[in-house]
Design an enzyme around this catalytic site. Structure first.
Site, PDB file in Angstrom:
ATOM      1  N   LEU A  94     -45.147  -7.286   0.035  1.00  0.00           N
ATOM      2  CA  LEU A  94     -44.902  -7.908  -1.265  1.00  0.00           C
ATOM      3  C   LEU A  94     -45.837  -7.335  -2.336  1.00  0.00           C
ATOM      4  O   LEU A  94     -46.887  -6.776  -2.020  1.00  0.00           O
ATOM      5  CB  LEU A  94     -45.085  -9.421  -1.134  1.00  0.00           C
ATOM      6  CG  LEU A  94     -44.228 -10.046  -0.013  1.00  0.00           C
ATOM      7  CD1 LEU A  94     -44.776 -11.404   0.394  1.00  0.00           C
ATOM      8  CD2 LEU A  94     -42.776 -10.139  -0.456  1.00  0.00           C
ATOM      9  N   PRO A  95     -45.473  -7.480  -3.612  1.00  0.00           N
ATOM     10  CA  PRO A  95     -46.218  -6.804  -4.673  1.00  0.00           C
ATOM     11  C   PRO A  95     -47.603  -7.354  -5.001  1.00  0.00           C
ATOM     12  O   PRO A  95     -48.477  -6.601  -5.427  1.00  0.00           O
ATOM     13  CB  PRO A  95     -45.300  -6.950  -5.902  1.00  0.00           C
ATOM     14  CG  PRO A  95     -43.959  -7.304  -5.374  1.00  0.00           C
ATOM     15  CD  PRO A  95     -44.220  -8.065  -4.112  1.00  0.00           C
ATOM     16  N   THR A 125     -50.812  -5.710  -0.391  1.00  0.00           N
ATOM     17  CA  THR A 125     -52.209  -5.574  -0.813  1.00  0.00           C
ATOM     18  C   THR A 125     -52.505  -6.724  -1.762  1.00  0.00           C
ATOM     19  O   THR A 125     -51.994  -6.767  -2.882  1.00  0.00           O
ATOM     20  CB  THR A 125     -52.451  -4.232  -1.513  1.00  0.00           C
ATOM     21  OG1 THR A 125     -52.144  -3.166  -0.607  1.00  0.00           O
ATOM     22  CG2 THR A 125     -53.903  -4.099  -1.948  1.00  0.00           C
ATOM     23  N   LYS A 200     -58.532  -1.809   2.413  1.00  0.00           N
ATOM     24  CA  LYS A 200     -57.498  -1.246   1.537  1.00  0.00           C
ATOM     25  C   LYS A 200     -57.977  -1.178   0.083  1.00  0.00           C
ATOM     26  O   LYS A 200     -57.746  -0.189  -0.620  1.00  0.00           O
ATOM     27  CB  LYS A 200     -56.225  -2.093   1.642  1.00  0.00           C
ATOM     28  CG  LYS A 200     -55.113  -1.708   0.656  1.00  0.00           C
ATOM     29  CD  LYS A 200     -54.612  -0.284   0.888  1.00  0.00           C
ATOM     30  CE  LYS A 200     -53.630   0.157  -0.184  1.00  0.00           C
ATOM     31  NZ  LYS A 200     -52.346  -0.538  -0.128  1.00  0.00           N
ATOM     32  N   LYS A 275     -53.236  -3.185 -10.524  1.00  0.00           N
ATOM     33  CA  LYS A 275     -53.417  -4.463  -9.821  1.00  0.00           C
ATOM     34  C   LYS A 275     -54.474  -4.336  -8.726  1.00  0.00           C
ATOM     35  O   LYS A 275     -55.367  -5.177  -8.602  1.00  0.00           O
ATOM     36  CB  LYS A 275     -52.082  -4.917  -9.236  1.00  0.00           C
ATOM     37  CG  LYS A 275     -52.120  -6.253  -8.490  1.00  0.00           C
ATOM     38  CD  LYS A 275     -52.266  -6.087  -6.984  1.00  0.00           C
ATOM     39  CE  LYS A 275     -51.045  -5.436  -6.360  1.00  0.00           C
ATOM     40  NZ  LYS A 275     -51.171  -5.346  -4.878  1.00  0.00           N
TER      41      LYS A 275
END
Length: 327
Positions: A94-95, A125, A200, A275
């Site tokens: 998912l974003p 992430t 990450k 983001k």
């Protein structure tokens, strides 16, 4: 002689119960796997599960994204809760943090119908603190949540050689690894829930910094009269070599099969990079860690989003720098 009766206290019972859960999941090999989020990354990841013979149950907020999976024989559902009803192993891609929270804990979220003992793997992430919140909510429902963000981009997702950074209960790692190795060539256990996200975020901060550095060096060399292909060749046999220069070069015409060769379409969007850098900034603030280059990279990618680059690949920073003479 009568058989001995083994009595387990609460802690002993839970350890025994977890061993049974892990064992049963391992034996369940080709039972349905849920996949939620069929975007640029999720689509090829789910397809690789299908290629490895797993029956897949899918959901995406855009129904058209599910069409080709229906053609491949996958079950298409109406909500994340429906996926949880049909599969006890679910992967989400998912974003952002709010999307993950909605998919897991929303009105039609996974946790509304999750089965006890289910394994939930989130490859989004997101903020490590959100991963921890979701893990706690899953535990309260008798399920196991692991964070497993990825590195490698769309190309690696298509080829099935992503790197997964996994955080969660160590006893569950092998069960997660069985699925993740269908989509990646490196599956690394990082520690407790949230550590996969931590790894990450650090990786993507470094990636942004190195991409900006590569773009700056290439732009300077071109303006000094160097042929871009020759400059890239020299960089890639010298100490300045990095992934952004030798695998994902940001200069159009230097490499084939990368976003810079396709007007920066596809790949990893500038909005997503901004983001992720924002998540790195939050983590740096929370841990009182100085990240001056990470902070500068964050500002550059935010400016790119404001100036029309939001949907372009993050390597478009080269084009941005070419146009922004005043920076």
């Amino acid at each position: 002689m009568a058989a001995a009766v083994v009595r387990r206290g609460p802690a002993g019972w839970w350890r025994w119960h977890r061993r049974v859960m892990v064992c049963s999941r391992t034996m369940a090999s080709k039972t349905p796997v849920g996949f939620i989020g069929l975007g640029n990354m999720g689509n090829p990841m789910a397809k690789n599960l299908v290629k490895h013979g797993y029956p897949v149950v899918v959901y995406d907020v855009f129904p058209e994204a599910c069409k080709e999976f229906q053609d491949l024989g996958a079950q298409v559902t109406e909500s994340p809760a429906d996926v949880a009803e049909r599969a006890d192993r679910i992967i989400t891609m998912l974003p952002s943090s709010p999307h993950a929270q909605e998919v897991y804990t929303g009105g039609n979220g996974i946790l509304k119908k999750v089965k006890k003992g289910s394994l939930l793997i989130d490859s989004s992430t997101i903020d490590p603190s959100v991963s921890k919140e979701l893990a706690k909510a899953a535990e309260n429902m008798g399920a196991v949540f692991m964070d497993a963000p990825v590195s490698g981009g769309v190309g690696a997702a298509l080829a099935g050689n992503l790197t997964f950074m996994v955080g969660g209960v160590e006893q569950e790692f092998n069960a997660a690894k069985e699925l993740l190795t269908c989509m990646g060539s490196n599956v690394v256990y990082c520690g407790e829930v949230g550590t996969g996200q931590a790894a990450k975020i650090c990786n993507n901060m470094l990636l942004a910094i190195s991409m900006i550095g590569t773009a700056e060096a290439m732009n300077l060399g071109i303006r000094l009269g160097l042929d871009p292909k020759l400059l890239a060749k020299i960089l890639n046999m010298s100490s300045g070599r990095c992934w952004s220069s030798d695998t994902y070069n940001p200069v159009p015409g230097v490499m084939e099969g990368v976003p810079s060769a396709n007007n920066y379409q596809g790949g990893f969007g500038t909005t997503l990079m901004a983001k992720d850098l924002g998540l790195a900034q939050i983590s740096a603030t929370n841990t009182k860690t100085p990240v001056p280059l990470g902070s500068q990279a964050h500002q550059i990618y935010r400016m790119m989003c404001a100036k029309g680059y939001a949907v372009k690949d993050f390597s478009a920073v080269f084009q941005f720098l070419r146009e922004e003479e005043s920076l």
